[in-house]
Design an enzyme around this catalytic site. Structure first.
Site, PDB file in Angstrom:
ATOM      1  N   ASP A   1      -1.837  -5.888   3.610  1.00 21.00           N
ATOM      2  CA  ASP A   1      -0.602  -6.146   4.350  1.00 21.00           C
ATOM      3  C   ASP A   1      -0.012  -4.911   5.037  1.00 21.00           C
ATOM      4  O   ASP A   1       1.213  -4.756   5.123  1.00 21.00           O
ATOM      5  CB  ASP A   1       0.451  -6.804   3.440  1.00 21.00           C
ATOM      6  CG  ASP A   1      -0.041  -8.136   2.858  1.00 21.00           C
ATOM      7  OD1 ASP A   1      -1.151  -8.577   3.233  1.00 21.00           O
ATOM      8  OD2 ASP A   1       0.678  -8.711   2.046  1.00 21.00           O
TER       9      ASP A   1
ATOM     10  N   SER B   1       4.102  -4.270   0.533  1.00 17.66           N
ATOM     11  CA  SER B   1       4.862  -3.222  -0.089  1.00 17.66           C
ATOM     12  C   SER B   1       4.282  -2.817  -1.434  1.00 17.66           C
ATOM     13  O   SER B   1       3.622  -3.600  -2.114  1.00 17.66           O
ATOM     14  CB  SER B   1       6.287  -3.725  -0.296  1.00 17.66           C
ATOM     15  OG  SER B   1       6.299  -4.799  -1.210  1.00 17.66           O
TER      16      SER B   1
ATOM     17  N   VAL C   1       5.135  -5.210  -4.344  1.00 17.17           N
ATOM     18  CA  VAL C   1       4.675  -6.595  -4.370  1.00 17.17           C
ATOM     19  C   VAL C   1       3.173  -6.630  -4.092  1.00 17.17           C
ATOM     20  O   VAL C   1       2.365  -6.830  -4.993  1.00 17.17           O
ATOM     21  CB  VAL C   1       5.463  -7.473  -3.374  1.00 17.17           C
ATOM     22  CG1 VAL C   1       4.909  -8.897  -3.352  1.00 17.17           C
ATOM     23  CG2 VAL C   1       6.944  -7.493  -3.767  1.00 17.17           C
ATOM     24  N   CYS C   2       2.788  -6.411  -2.853  1.00 21.90           N
ATOM     25  CA  CYS C   2       1.378  -6.598  -2.488  1.00 21.90           C
ATOM     26  C   CYS C   2       0.472  -5.652  -3.249  1.00 21.90           C
ATOM     27  O   CYS C   2      -0.593  -6.047  -3.729  1.00 21.90           O
ATOM     28  CB  CYS C   2       1.208  -6.382  -0.986  1.00 21.90           C
ATOM     29  SG  CYS C   2       2.256  -7.501  -0.051  1.00 21.90           S
ATOM     30  N   VAL C   3       0.858  -4.391  -3.355  1.00 23.89           N
ATOM     31  CA  VAL C   3       0.022  -3.432  -4.060  1.00 23.89           C
ATOM     32  C   VAL C   3       0.099  -3.675  -5.558  1.00 23.89           C
ATOM     33  O   VAL C   3      -0.923  -3.766  -6.242  1.00 23.89           O
ATOM     34  CB  VAL C   3       0.452  -1.985  -3.727  1.00 23.89           C
ATOM     35  CG1 VAL C   3      -0.349  -0.982  -4.554  1.00 23.89           C
ATOM     36  CG2 VAL C   3       0.277  -1.718  -2.234  1.00 23.89           C
TER      37      VAL C   3
END
Lengths: 195, 195, 195, 195, 195, 195, 195, 195
Positions: F4, F99, F102-104
């Site tokens: 992302d 972010s 969240v994504c990481v």
């Protein structure tokens, strides 16, 4: 002239930091006492969220007139205030307040327009952001106001440390305006500190 | 005059911080409504990356003219915009926009050259770095523009809190321009808050 | 659990900045509504300087129980509060409040001691200095509390943007928790924005 | 005029930050190419620690004259440099360099003394501390130099985005002077980005 | 003129940072030696908390007169000091000291009033907060003082790096005023460093 | 794994600063090319405000698979993505994205739960505030993820500068990950730079 | 235990800021008085540059034992100090001092090694840079020391605001540890403040 | 162990600030001399842009072995270096270098793997951004490395100020590691300073 140093307004100040502002305001009140300068205090809507006058000002200057303005934003629009300032008999005004960009700036510009020499004490005043401080400083200076700061105001009043007031001034610099000064004093006053 | 407060440009502002700028822009639109000031809005290339006008401006001022400039960088180079400003009938202009150093600075300087008195509202404008703000402020001031800030503009328009608009102004200071103000209001309005 | 998000306490928060904290608290209340999570609210000495519950919380969650603690610092020391939490039936608690180092830290540690899994939402909580945040975070983590933040809490609840709540969550991220998001939305929703 | 943008000097710049300065210098060289402005480059002691001219300047402007000053601090004290500037035939000079307080300030003041109109580009120049930037800005302005910044210089040259150069200018803003701009471009140029 | 660079006062400086100030003061003393400039030094109440003259100044300039003022805040109010300055025979004064807003500002304004050209070296002076620096800079400039900084003072004295003093100046820039310079020197002076 | 890194999300990053993040992401893509590491890329809702994949990633890695997730927040919840990662055959994953919290964080925790060793590259990832970075880092570490940074990842892959890839790595450090490095290179490669 | 809160050492503290540290130290002494906690104070080389004990500590706690260590860096290496601590009869120690990384860290680790439970009060302690604070915090925590902060220590001692000490604690929070609190008090205590 | 404290690498350090790092590195070399600790120095590619060993290290420790690594990133991968460390006969290693995240982190982890106790001196090491420092600190600590800082290392070696080395240590704290200390010394050593 202390304009709208009220408990609620203090809580909104972002420039300079609130503690620095508070120390300098107290220092200014003590400077006024040390040099016997007449002080005119005013507040705006002090039964609303702006809050009452900072209690430390009331404690230092219990006898100074406090004009509670019912609505005028520029303190000189209030006849009682303008009269109280005139009654001091001076032609130089030292002005601090919250906020720098409204209460201080408007009053200082009106003071100059009324024939006074006006000093705006930037570090005993505060406002909501740095650009507001900057714009206000430029407007005041362009209107003929002298920009100043707490320690310089006091030093100019004192002139020579040997004159009356020198001891008191050093003391209030230490306790209020320049807090680094206090830790240094024991080095020259405490016997067992000197080798 | 609100110049190029567009969604894309907002995302690039580094001075002042974006949230502070956004709050002040909304405050300015509400100030205009409160005092019945005519507003002229303009955007630049709003179908490109600059993006559309901030939706909060459109929501507050749905009837204000919006001149979509096809290319002119200085808004006064656009005849439709210049005419819209002239049509307001005023000789004092309050200008804010993105960026301070181009859209605001060029328009404010042209306004002065055209005979208007111009106020640049620094904290409702933004740009890419602090040196750009500083250089623009100096250029504008040297050209005769008055530097100003959101709260001072409103306070000067109001003059006295007891006049019409005083309640509204206090409300929008609380909700937008001076966010510390809002938490203080319950202390004087909520019964069980007062001992 | 929202612990002591009161108007007076908010005005003293130094870490994180007050506006960021306020946005995240409102986001948390909306997250609770979006996902139908039971919320237990508590305040401490709300007729004193701590002030009343943030009005934006009351507005968002008018039906949530608000336990006004008469003196207990650790909310779980208040039987009514502990019962209200137990009554939610959950075993995972999401906790935010003012201050991070007292109200949040003590309650979160007690929650773990009572057998709950506790998440402390650091960026919807605030305290008086960065070292206080750091010390509190270390104490909580050592006691078994999970450190978390507003956006991550919501994202974990949502799991997949296509599920119910995805639209609402994106909206509240835009308007509250991640303010940069709002200016981007017109690029994909406003017809004349798309070339 | 690009004065002493050398690799070693760059490594000492503290105001503004080095990356911002570097991006703006490259933007200035591209602005010169876009508008066909003659550029005169000079370096000082470039076989010593000051280092060679920034390679990105050489790459952008391979044909611009580079006067390697053997010792003169004020570039206008070097006859070859003064002649190269005169040979451009212009009467307006745009000046940037390292350091703001010496190379830029001295040259800009000499330029004004020689009858040129001089613009000092503050954000494409750099120096060792903020007080040095401030003192230099005041000295230059008092000597008649206009303070400016990279984006404003370009915007003034362009005047209207529809004129020649508009596309190029937008591109170099995106890639260099205003880096936030680049991520926005796909929203209006990539088909699958537009709903 | 070095005014009140004393060990105690140094410990209270907040703007600029103390290490930067100290480096620049030492650089100024070395600049004076390099160019054979007469230096007049003064201290205030140096047996009190202000402390003695910075030992690095005494070490660099053991033969410079040091006027220990018994009380005068404006150094020109001290006849011995005024005479020592007059005895230098110069009409241009370079002034630095602690604090910028009192010792430097008062002396610089008096110098101008006495017919000297005065340069205030902002980054070799220091004071208690940024607003004090700003107010002092404005007052000095309005009184006719030139604002300057350490490196620019030296560069103006040198004029051309090939003249006498160029090597020394480069050396003291490296070791004191611009510390980034020192690591670069080996690249051009150490054989095995050059490929 | 690049998760992302999209143009819209980039514009909201507050920690670390956006330019630093962007340089490190490009450095990571070049590191992957230099060492022949398989890269799996994913985006989330890339036709919405999140925006498309950063064009510099597409340009560097035109052949890497890009899994456009229709809604899953944790990338490993997307079967195509999980399969693409498994297809690389590796058991160590290097993860960066927007972010961080969240994504990481979600992907890195799922990776560990699936049996991979996971490295989260903090300075090639970004999020909305420092407390979010801190909470995410603690959660990831407690879940068994190794915290890492761009330069350390590359240095560990290289091991010895004399091995294949050393020249390329030095070059990309200079141009991307450590920008101070680039100005130093001429000192050892340009003949007239070496005395 | 208050370790080496001496006037000279205070002047070197960089993390946290000196005023915050000073306020918290005074708050700690008042907390000790409020709860009747025995206090053991120690200084190191207090006739040298470290300076004497902060006078505000002596004023608050005139009867507390002050062990002047002649040389031991770890206070527990001094038998008199170790005995004084043992004589308090407690098994939980609350430790603050200057510097965090030496006097506090060494003493806290020794306390744990001697069987005490030790709390290090980070925001009533100070040191020379942020990395020193961080390294010291990690070492202390790994050795079994609990990291804590001034307000949390007091709140844990109080437990319930209705118990003895609640009024005093609120007062000292207002005047020392949390200065924002003081301006709020008039809103609920001054009659004309409540509408 | 001093790893890659080279002039070029120093110029890229962003965390901590370069001057603080430089002061602490010199302090470490003097600490080593004071306590007779064997020092092993290494550099990497010191004829390239990394540059030569900091001259102040060579000046302080002219006889310490300097292993010029031809390519190994982890210093322990170089047999000569590993042998030199082993030859010191110690089992505790104090490690500092540039960069924290590569040279220090890799060597410290290898040291632990080889059976040494390793201390990483964070404030005598530096790297490219704060997240890199943080990630490296976490990795090192998880691998068994003790995080430490310059002053704490020295204080632990000294133990008691009355032992040999106490005078020297105080002196180097004053001149290097804790610069505030130097101005305080005259208060207790200069006769006319003591009243």
């Amino acid at each position: 002239m202390l304009v709208d140093h009220q408990v609620g307004l203090l809580l909104g100040v972002q420039d300079p930091e609130q503690e620095l502002l508070r120390r300098n305001v107290v220092a200014l009140t003590k400077i006024a006492k040390t040099y016997g300068l007449p002080v005119v205090i005013t507040t705006s809507a002090d039964s609303g969220p702006n809050g009452i006058l900072l209690p430390e000002i009331s404690a230092e200057l219990p006898d100074a007139p406090v004009i509670r303005r019912p609505g005028e934003i520029d303190a000189f629009d209030n006849a009682e205030f303008a009269a109280a300032v005139r009654a001091t008999g001076g032609d130089q005004l030292i002005i601090a307040g919250i906020s720098t960009d409204v209460c201080v700036s408007f009053a200082a510009q009106s003071a100059v327009a009324s024939g006074y020499q006006a000093h705006a004490v930037l570090d005993a005043s505060g406002t909501w952001n740095q650009l507001a401080t900057f714009a206000a400083a430029r407007r005041m200076e362009n209107a003929g106001v002298t920009l100043n700061n707490t320690v310089a105001v006091a030093a100019e009043l004192q002139g020579d440390w040997r004159k009356d007031g020198g001891q008191e001034l050093a003391g209030l610099f230490a306790s209020h305006a320049i807090p680094f000064y206090e830790p240094l004093i024991p080095y020259v006053t405490v016997p067992n500190q000197c080798a």
